[in-house]
Design a protein around this motif. Structure first.
Motif, PDB file in Angstrom:
ATOM      1  N   MET A  60      32.872  74.216  41.636  1.00 16.04           N
ATOM      2  CA  MET A  60      34.304  74.499  41.800  1.00 16.04           C
ATOM      3  C   MET A  60      35.022  73.386  42.551  1.00 16.04           C
ATOM      4  O   MET A  60      36.225  73.255  42.466  1.00 16.04           O
ATOM      5  CB  MET A  60      34.531  75.826  42.506  1.00 16.04           C
ATOM      6  CG  MET A  60      34.425  76.995  41.586  1.00 16.04           C
ATOM      7  SD  MET A  60      35.003  78.488  42.389  1.00 16.04           S
ATOM      8  CE  MET A  60      34.630  79.672  41.116  1.00 16.04           C
ATOM      9  N   ALA A  66      35.574  72.110  36.931  1.00 16.06           N
ATOM     10  CA  ALA A  66      36.344  73.348  37.028  1.00 16.06           C
ATOM     11  C   ALA A  66      37.330  73.481  35.872  1.00 16.06           C
ATOM     12  O   ALA A  66      37.529  74.568  35.334  1.00 16.06           O
ATOM     13  CB  ALA A  66      37.067  73.418  38.366  1.00 16.06           C
ATOM     14  N   GLY A  70      36.325  76.172  32.904  1.00 17.67           N
ATOM     15  CA  GLY A  70      37.071  77.322  33.398  1.00 17.67           C
ATOM     16  C   GLY A  70      37.659  78.128  32.253  1.00 17.67           C
ATOM     17  O   GLY A  70      38.025  77.582  31.219  1.00 17.67           O
ATOM     18  N   LYS A  72      40.198  81.801  31.541  1.00 18.96           N
ATOM     19  CA  LYS A  72      41.058  82.820  32.145  1.00 18.96           C
ATOM     20  C   LYS A  72      41.007  84.042  31.241  1.00 18.96           C
ATOM     21  O   LYS A  72      41.202  83.924  30.031  1.00 18.96           O
ATOM     22  CB  LYS A  72      42.482  82.291  32.281  1.00 18.96           C
ATOM     23  CG  LYS A  72      43.261  82.965  33.376  1.00 18.96           C
ATOM     24  CD  LYS A  72      44.525  82.211  33.694  1.00 18.96           C
ATOM     25  CE  LYS A  72      44.921  82.567  35.105  1.00 18.96           C
ATOM     26  NZ  LYS A  72      46.053  81.842  35.585  1.00 18.96           N
ATOM     27  N   ALA A  77      40.854  84.000  36.736  1.00 17.68           N
ATOM     28  CA  ALA A  77      40.226  82.715  36.431  1.00 17.68           C
ATOM     29  C   ALA A  77      38.735  82.787  36.755  1.00 17.68           C
ATOM     30  O   ALA A  77      38.338  83.342  37.783  1.00 17.68           O
ATOM     31  CB  ALA A  77      40.880  81.607  37.257  1.00 17.68           C
ATOM     32  N   TRP A  78      37.915  82.226  35.865  1.00 16.62           N
ATOM     33  CA  TRP A  78      36.460  82.232  36.021  1.00 16.62           C
ATOM     34  C   TRP A  78      35.911  80.831  35.774  1.00 16.62           C
ATOM     35  O   TRP A  78      36.366  80.139  34.873  1.00 16.62           O
ATOM     36  CB  TRP A  78      35.799  83.146  34.992  1.00 16.62           C
ATOM     37  CG  TRP A  78      36.191  84.581  35.047  1.00 16.62           C
ATOM     38  CD1 TRP A  78      37.264  85.169  34.421  1.00 16.62           C
ATOM     39  CD2 TRP A  78      35.510  85.640  35.727  1.00 16.62           C
ATOM     40  NE1 TRP A  78      37.277  86.520  34.687  1.00 16.62           N
ATOM     41  CE2 TRP A  78      36.219  86.839  35.486  1.00 16.62           C
ATOM     42  CE3 TRP A  78      34.368  85.678  36.532  1.00 16.62           C
ATOM     43  CZ2 TRP A  78      35.826  88.062  36.007  1.00 16.62           C
ATOM     44  CZ3 TRP A  78      33.973  86.910  37.056  1.00 16.62           C
ATOM     45  CH2 TRP A  78      34.694  88.081  36.792  1.00 16.62           C
ATOM     46  N   LEU A  79      34.903  80.449  36.534  1.00 12.50           N
ATOM     47  CA  LEU A  79      34.110  79.262  36.247  1.00 12.50           C
ATOM     48  C   LEU A  79      32.935  79.726  35.405  1.00 12.50           C
ATOM     49  O   LEU A  79      32.262  80.694  35.759  1.00 12.50           O
ATOM     50  CB  LEU A  79      33.589  78.629  37.549  1.00 12.50           C
ATOM     51  CG  LEU A  79      32.618  77.457  37.367  1.00 12.50           C
ATOM     52  CD1 LEU A  79      33.343  76.235  36.791  1.00 12.50           C
ATOM     53  CD2 LEU A  79      31.944  77.105  38.689  1.00 12.50           C
TER      54      LEU A  79
END
Length: 131
Positions: A60, A66, A70, A72, A77-79
């Motif tokens: 991150m 990221a 990444g 959404k 929001a997610w990695l």
């Protein structure tokens, strides 16, 4: 399974999240892993596992990773990280506690579907910010 050990503030947010988690994720019933904890939950077999209060993934901090890895989903929001065993790990970003969801290899064919079931409870209980 390793239960996270977050700071008190994040642990409180995680307990609030635990109370809001759905009974079903991606059509699969709740099957919480041991040891029992308000910081972990599971659904199905093999289980989709949620852990709240995890450490921030080092990726991150790398803006290139990221951005490229990444996603959404419904405002969260997610990695995204793919593991060598074919499973995927998603970790929330820009929230006051980090939430990690692991999709076993057998569940990855459903795409991001399971993450939609977590969006509303996360938005309701884990405020935006930087943990």
């Amino acid at each position: 399974m390793v239960v996270p050990s977050p700071a008190a503030k994040a642990a409180g947010l995680c307990r609030d999240l635990h109370k809001q988690l759905p009974e079903k994720v991606d059509g699969r019933g709740r099957t919480d892993p041991g040891p029992k904890s308000d910081l972990t939950a599971g659904w199905g077999d093999p289980a989709i596992i949620l852990r709240c209060g995890v450490e921030r993934p080092p990726e991150m901090l790398d803006p290139d990773v990221a951005k490229s890895d990444g996603v959404k989903v419904n405002g969260v929001a997610w990695l995204l990280q793919k593991r060598d065993d074919g499973s995927y790990v998603f970790t929330t970003g820009l929230r006051l506690a980090y939430v990690e969801v692991t999709l076993p290899k057998e569940r990855t064919g459903d795409g991001l579907g399971p993450l939609t079931d977590f969006a509303a409870p996360i938005k309701k209980t884990i405020p935006k910010g930087v943990a």
